[in-house]
Design an enzyme around this catalytic site. Structure first.
Site, PDB file in Angstrom:
ATOM      1  N   HIS A  15      17.093   2.574   8.945  1.00 41.98           N
ATOM      2  CA  HIS A  15      18.481   2.453   9.378  1.00 41.98           C
ATOM      3  C   HIS A  15      19.243   3.748   9.125  1.00 41.98           C
ATOM      4  O   HIS A  15      19.543   4.081   7.979  1.00 41.98           O
ATOM      5  CB  HIS A  15      19.120   1.287   8.620  1.00 41.98           C
ATOM      6  CG  HIS A  15      20.517   0.975   9.008  1.00 41.98           C
ATOM      7  ND1 HIS A  15      21.576   1.094   8.127  1.00 41.98           N
ATOM      8  CD2 HIS A  15      21.044   0.545  10.175  1.00 41.98           C
ATOM      9  CE1 HIS A  15      22.691   0.740   8.734  1.00 41.98           C
ATOM     10  NE2 HIS A  15      22.402   0.407   9.974  1.00 41.98           N
ATOM     11  N   HIS A  57      27.225   7.671  13.047  1.00 33.74           N
ATOM     12  CA  HIS A  57      27.522   6.245  13.016  1.00 33.74           C
ATOM     13  C   HIS A  57      28.729   5.918  13.878  1.00 33.74           C
ATOM     14  O   HIS A  57      28.792   4.876  14.524  1.00 33.74           O
ATOM     15  CB  HIS A  57      27.764   5.790  11.575  1.00 33.74           C
ATOM     16  CG  HIS A  57      28.208   4.372  11.446  1.00 33.74           C
ATOM     17  ND1 HIS A  57      27.567   3.331  12.094  1.00 33.74           N
ATOM     18  CD2 HIS A  57      29.229   3.811  10.760  1.00 33.74           C
ATOM     19  CE1 HIS A  57      28.181   2.194  11.800  1.00 33.74           C
ATOM     20  NE2 HIS A  57      29.195   2.465  11.001  1.00 33.74           N
TER      21      HIS A  57
END
Length: 329
Positions: A15, A57
């Site tokens: 991730h 992100h």
């Protein structure tokens, strides 16, 4: 091959890289994730002003770079509405790639990951192509297939400002010989319409992301009242299968928590998804107690063991090495 077939272990999706150990979405984080044994690395993709896909992100970058410390970019600070929320800061789409390359990454949650701040100021923002280059080199060196698992971030927003994510993503993947249903790629999105569009343009596997609440932002824009909860009904899952090969779901949708943060009984979502031939990938697993249910404080490996016992097909993890230790994988 790293995709799921009966009898094969669930995949480990790093991730944002090994973001428990290095600042997220940096080549150092992806490289460490590969060294720790992940099957896929996961870059969140946003666009630069000149249309280059980079890994962040969010398109607002004050939390993950040193942009606020750069006086020459002070004039670019602004407020925008992103997916219905007002955000103030600096946005990737207002910078060229050359300008962004002068910035340096920093740890997004230093209060939890103080050790990662040692890398603040040392690492660049990587492009999608640079991530692919790293993955290919490490795949060759380790003699194993490492996949990529890109997410299109805020696709409706980027489409609205003339910086569509889908076409450059597909062009980059094709240029790097990622083609066909068995390529080591999953393309993911929290929105629906861009995945439906992608399904008409590529055979690469697509993943419908499902949050624990709310609704896809393209539904908001289009006046569609359906929510994420509607997407995981039996009929909703069957509809997803028409354009996607997997769902990427918030872990609480598989095992809910009560108001004391203790786990409740599992839902039928894994069984329901598998019934229509959808893979189930679950997010996000982290080692810190603040993210863990009360049942597994200090024991993140136990959480993996429980979720793997449900028959899931993959996990998004900040700590790929912890996943590897699970006895149920």
């Amino acid at each position: 091959m790293v995709k799921n077939f009966p009898g094969t272990p669930p995949i480990i999706i790093a991730h944002r890289g090994a973001s428990g150990y290095r600042p997220e979405h940096t080549l150092a984080a992806y490289e460490l994730a590969i060294a720790l044994g992940c099957d896929y690395v996961e870059p969140d993709l946003v666009s630069t002003k000149d249309g280059v896909l980079i890994a962040r992100h969010e398109n607002e970058i004050s939390e993950t770079t040193n942009v606020a410390d750069r006086p020459e970019f002070a004039h670019l600070q602004t407020t925008k509405i992103i997916d219905g929320e007002s955000k103030t800061g600096w946005f990737t789409e207002d910078f060229t790639l050359a300008e962004l390359k002068t910035l340096r990454a920093k740890e997004r949650i230093p209060q939890l990951r103080q050790q990662n701040t040692a890398y603040d100021g040392l690492l660049e923002i990587p492009t999608l192509q640079e991530i692919i280059d790293l993955v290919k080199i490490r795949s060759t060196q380790s003699n194993r297939t490492i996949g990529i698992y890109p997410e299109t971030k805020h696709p409706t927003y980027f489409q609205s400002i003339g910086l569509s994510l889908e076409e450059p993503l597909l062009a980059t993947l094709q240029a790097n010989d990622y083609q066909g249903a068995n390529a080591p790629v999953f393309i993911q999105s929290f929105e629906v319409s861009n995945l439906q569009y992608l399904s008409t343009k590529t055979d690469l596997p697509l993943v419908q992301l499902i949050n624990a609440g709310g609704q896809p932002y393209d539904f908001v824009v289009n006046g569609n009242v359906r929510t994420y909860a509607d997407l995981i009904t039996t009929s909703g899952l069957a509809a997803i299968r028409k354009y996607a090969q997997a769902i990427g779901v918030h872990k609480n949708l598989l095992i809910p928590r009560d108001n004391t943060n203790k786990l409740l009984s599992p839902t039928s979502l894994v069984t329901d998804a598998h019934a229509v031939s959808l893979l189930v990938h679950v997010w996000t697993f982290r080692n810190e107690d603040i993210f863990l249910p009360l049942d597994f404080q200090g024991n993140p490996q136990g959480e993996y063991d429980l979720f793997f016992s449900l028959g899931i097909d993959g996990v998004f993890s900040d700590y790929p090495d912890t996943v590897k230790k699970s006895k149920n994988r």
